[in-house]
Design a protein around this motif. Structure first.
Motif, PDB file in Angstrom:
ATOM      1  N   GLY A  11      -2.591   6.359  -5.676  1.00  0.00           N
ATOM      2  CA  GLY A  11      -3.431   6.036  -4.525  1.00  0.00           C
ATOM      3  C   GLY A  11      -3.072   6.887  -3.324  1.00  0.00           C
ATOM      4  O   GLY A  11      -2.027   7.552  -3.293  1.00  0.00           O
ATOM      5  N   ILE A  12      -3.970   6.882  -2.361  1.00  0.00           N
ATOM      6  CA  ILE A  12      -3.686   7.527  -1.075  1.00  0.00           C
ATOM      7  C   ILE A  12      -4.248   6.630   0.019  1.00  0.00           C
ATOM      8  O   ILE A  12      -5.435   6.281   0.021  1.00  0.00           O
ATOM      9  N   PHE A  13      -3.359   6.227   0.925  1.00  0.00           N
ATOM     10  CA  PHE A  13      -3.735   5.335   2.012  1.00  0.00           C
ATOM     11  C   PHE A  13      -3.500   6.095   3.320  1.00  0.00           C
ATOM     12  O   PHE A  13      -2.364   6.225   3.786  1.00  0.00           O
ATOM     13  N   ALA A  15       0.844  -1.202   0.000  1.00  0.00           N
ATOM     14  CA  ALA A  15       0.000   0.000   0.000  1.00  0.00           C
ATOM     15  C   ALA A  15       0.875   1.246   0.000  1.00  0.00           C
ATOM     16  O   ALA A  15       1.738   1.417   0.865  1.00  0.00           O
ATOM     17  N   THR A  16       0.641   2.133  -0.966  1.00  0.00           N
ATOM     18  CA  THR A  16       1.502   3.292  -1.173  1.00  0.00           C
ATOM     19  C   THR A  16       0.668   4.542  -1.410  1.00  0.00           C
ATOM     20  O   THR A  16      -0.367   4.494  -2.093  1.00  0.00           O
ATOM     21  N   THR A  17       1.118   5.643  -0.857  1.00  0.00           N
ATOM     22  CA  THR A  17       0.522   6.949  -1.124  1.00  0.00           C
ATOM     23  C   THR A  17       1.419   7.709  -2.087  1.00  0.00           C
ATOM     24  O   THR A  17       2.608   7.884  -1.817  1.00  0.00           O
ATOM     25  N   ALA A  18       0.854   8.118  -3.199  1.00  0.00           N
ATOM     26  CA  ALA A  18       1.629   8.826  -4.220  1.00  0.00           C
ATOM     27  C   ALA A  18       1.955  10.241  -3.749  1.00  0.00           C
ATOM     28  O   ALA A  18       1.169  10.862  -3.028  1.00  0.00           O
ATOM     29  N   PRO A  19       3.105  10.778  -4.161  1.00  0.00           N
ATOM     30  CA  PRO A  19       3.483  12.140  -3.737  1.00  0.00           C
ATOM     31  C   PRO A  19       2.440  13.186  -4.113  1.00  0.00           C
ATOM     32  O   PRO A  19       2.141  14.085  -3.323  1.00  0.00           O
ATOM     33  N   GLU A  20       1.856  13.074  -5.325  1.00  0.00           N
ATOM     34  CA  GLU A  20       0.924  14.098  -5.766  1.00  0.00           C
ATOM     35  C   GLU A  20      -0.394  14.046  -4.996  1.00  0.00           C
ATOM     36  O   GLU A  20      -0.999  15.085  -4.698  1.00  0.00           O
ATOM     37  N   THR A  21      -0.848  12.839  -4.638  1.00  0.00           N
ATOM     38  CA  THR A  21      -2.088  12.757  -3.865  1.00  0.00           C
ATOM     39  C   THR A  21      -1.853  13.150  -2.410  1.00  0.00           C
ATOM     40  O   THR A  21      -2.738  13.701  -1.764  1.00  0.00           O
TER      41      THR A  21
END
Length: 402
Positions: free
Chosen positions: A350-352, A306-312
């Motif tokens: 994605g954003i977690f 599970a990863t949160t993208a820098p832009e989100t």
């Protein structure tokens, strides 16, 4: 786009429903792939709101709110399943606010909170649909704990355009009133294994006439500890744990077989794969030393991290600063728990988010998957507010990267 006051009022209006739903789900937990009643509750709410949906797998629910106006497409996901364990009636300080009313299942991870929060957000967003643009997919997943519908979900969304996937997970290490949208890897990959050691049983008085699978298994586990130090790249963390071992029926009988199982966690898939290869080799080689064989009965090395993208992450931070202030935003280290959220992010950022649910004054301090774990219900409103604010702003303002 919705201003913070509008979002806060909408969340306030939904709070009684969210808390009531949370209590109902918590008291009636259902295991992975068996969330019939939980799914029925979700479906009933969607029918009342006039949001079309379909059933995927056994009981997973995918709904679509299409505003009919140009905008981005966002997926909002919650998990519904409980764990196969009994819940303790007390947290770390005293009696819990509510406890599971069935045996053998318990919401000791927080999925009841996730479902209640997303249902509250669905109700709030539907109430403001005339102010929204774009499309919203609402996903209620039935088997996060086992990954039972991960492949189905990935296939379902393979040809559907998504600009982002969002999920919240309550977090026992973060205080209520705080939310984390830090970029990068948020939850680890999962490697699971089961080994059957086959030997030759016999009477305990003559071990020389037997090939003890228990002795072989014991030394396998010891050798794995050594291998984790000397036969792996120590710059890439891979945790190893043995969760079960079973063999024998009496003290004076050497059994024919011994079985043990465990898991690994990692943030680098290749490191996880290499570690699994090492584990299997060590087990097979050690078995031969004891005249036994090692049979791999289960083996999985998942790519789901599970990863949160820098832009989100940056977009969420901009959304939440006016809503929660700097004091409401927190950074946390990656969590070594695992979950299949990454299947929604194969083709979109994605954003977690981690939502604080820890309250030391109330004794809500136990870790996830612990019988004393308890979610501080004061965190539920923040979850609804965050989901609604991010969704409304994202649909209207986010600029997808080509």
């Amino acid at each position: 786009m919705l201003d913070t006051q509008m979002v806060r009022r909408a969340a306030d209006e939904q709070l009684p429903f969210v808390k009531e739903t949370f209590t109902q789900l918590h008291q009636n937990p259902e295991l992975s792939m068996y969330t019939k009643n939980t799914s029925a509750l979700v479906q009933q709410q969607l029918r009342e709101l006039g949001v079309p949906f379909e059933i995927v797998g056994n009981y997973s629910v995918i709904a679509l709110l299409d505003t009919g106006r140009p905008g981005n497409t966002l997926l909002l996901r919650a998990d519904m399943d409980a764990l196969p364990m009994d819940e303790a009636p007390q947290n770390d300080k005293g009696p819990k606010q509510c406890v599971a009313q069935v045996s053998g299942a318990a919401h000791t991870c927080g999925h009841d909170a996730h479902t209640a929060i997303l249902l509250g957000a669905v109700r709030a967003l539907c109430g403001m649909r005339e102010k929204l643009v774009g499309k919203l997919y609402f996903v209620f997943e039935e088997a996060e704990e086992t990954g039972g519908v991960a492949d189905i979900m990935e296939q379902y969304f393979a040809d559907i355009h998504l600009d982002c996937a969002w999920a919240i997970h309550v977090y026992a290490k973060l205080a209520t009133g705080k939310i984390c949208v830090t970029p990068g890897q948020r939850m680890s990959g999962f490697g699971g294994f089961a080994i059957r050691v086959n030997g030759q049983g016999g009477h305990g008085s003559r071990p020389d006439l037997c090939r003890s699978p228990i002795m072989a298994a014991a030394n396998m586990i010891q050798n794995l500890s050594n291998a984790w130090i000397s036969q792996r790249d120590i710059t890439k963390i891979v945790t190893l744990s043995i969760g079960s071992i079973h063999a024998g029926t009496k003290a004076n009988i050497i059994p024919d077989c011994c079985e043990f199982a465990g898991s690994m966690r990692y943030f680098d898939y290749e490191a996880g794969k290499q570690a699994m290869d090492t584990l299997i080799r060590v087990c097979k080689d050690t078995a031969r030393l004891y005249g036994c064989t090692a049979e791999v009965t289960d083996c999985e090395v998942s790519r789901n991290i599970a990863t949160t993208a820098p832009e989100t992450s940056a977009f969420a931070t901009a959304c939440f600063l006016p809503l929660f202030g700097k004091e409401g935003l927190a950074d946390t280290e990656p969590w070594y728990g695992s979950e299949p959220f990454a299947v929604y992010c194969r083709h979109c950022p994605g954003i977690f988010a981690f939502l604080g649910c820890r309250n030391e004054d109330k004794g809500m301090t136990a870790e996830h998957h612990n019988p004393h774990f308890e979610v501080d219900q004061d965190c539920l409103q923040m979850g609804v507010e965050a989901t609604c604010q991010y969704a409304a702003n994202f649909l209207h303002d986010f600029k997808p990267q080509n």
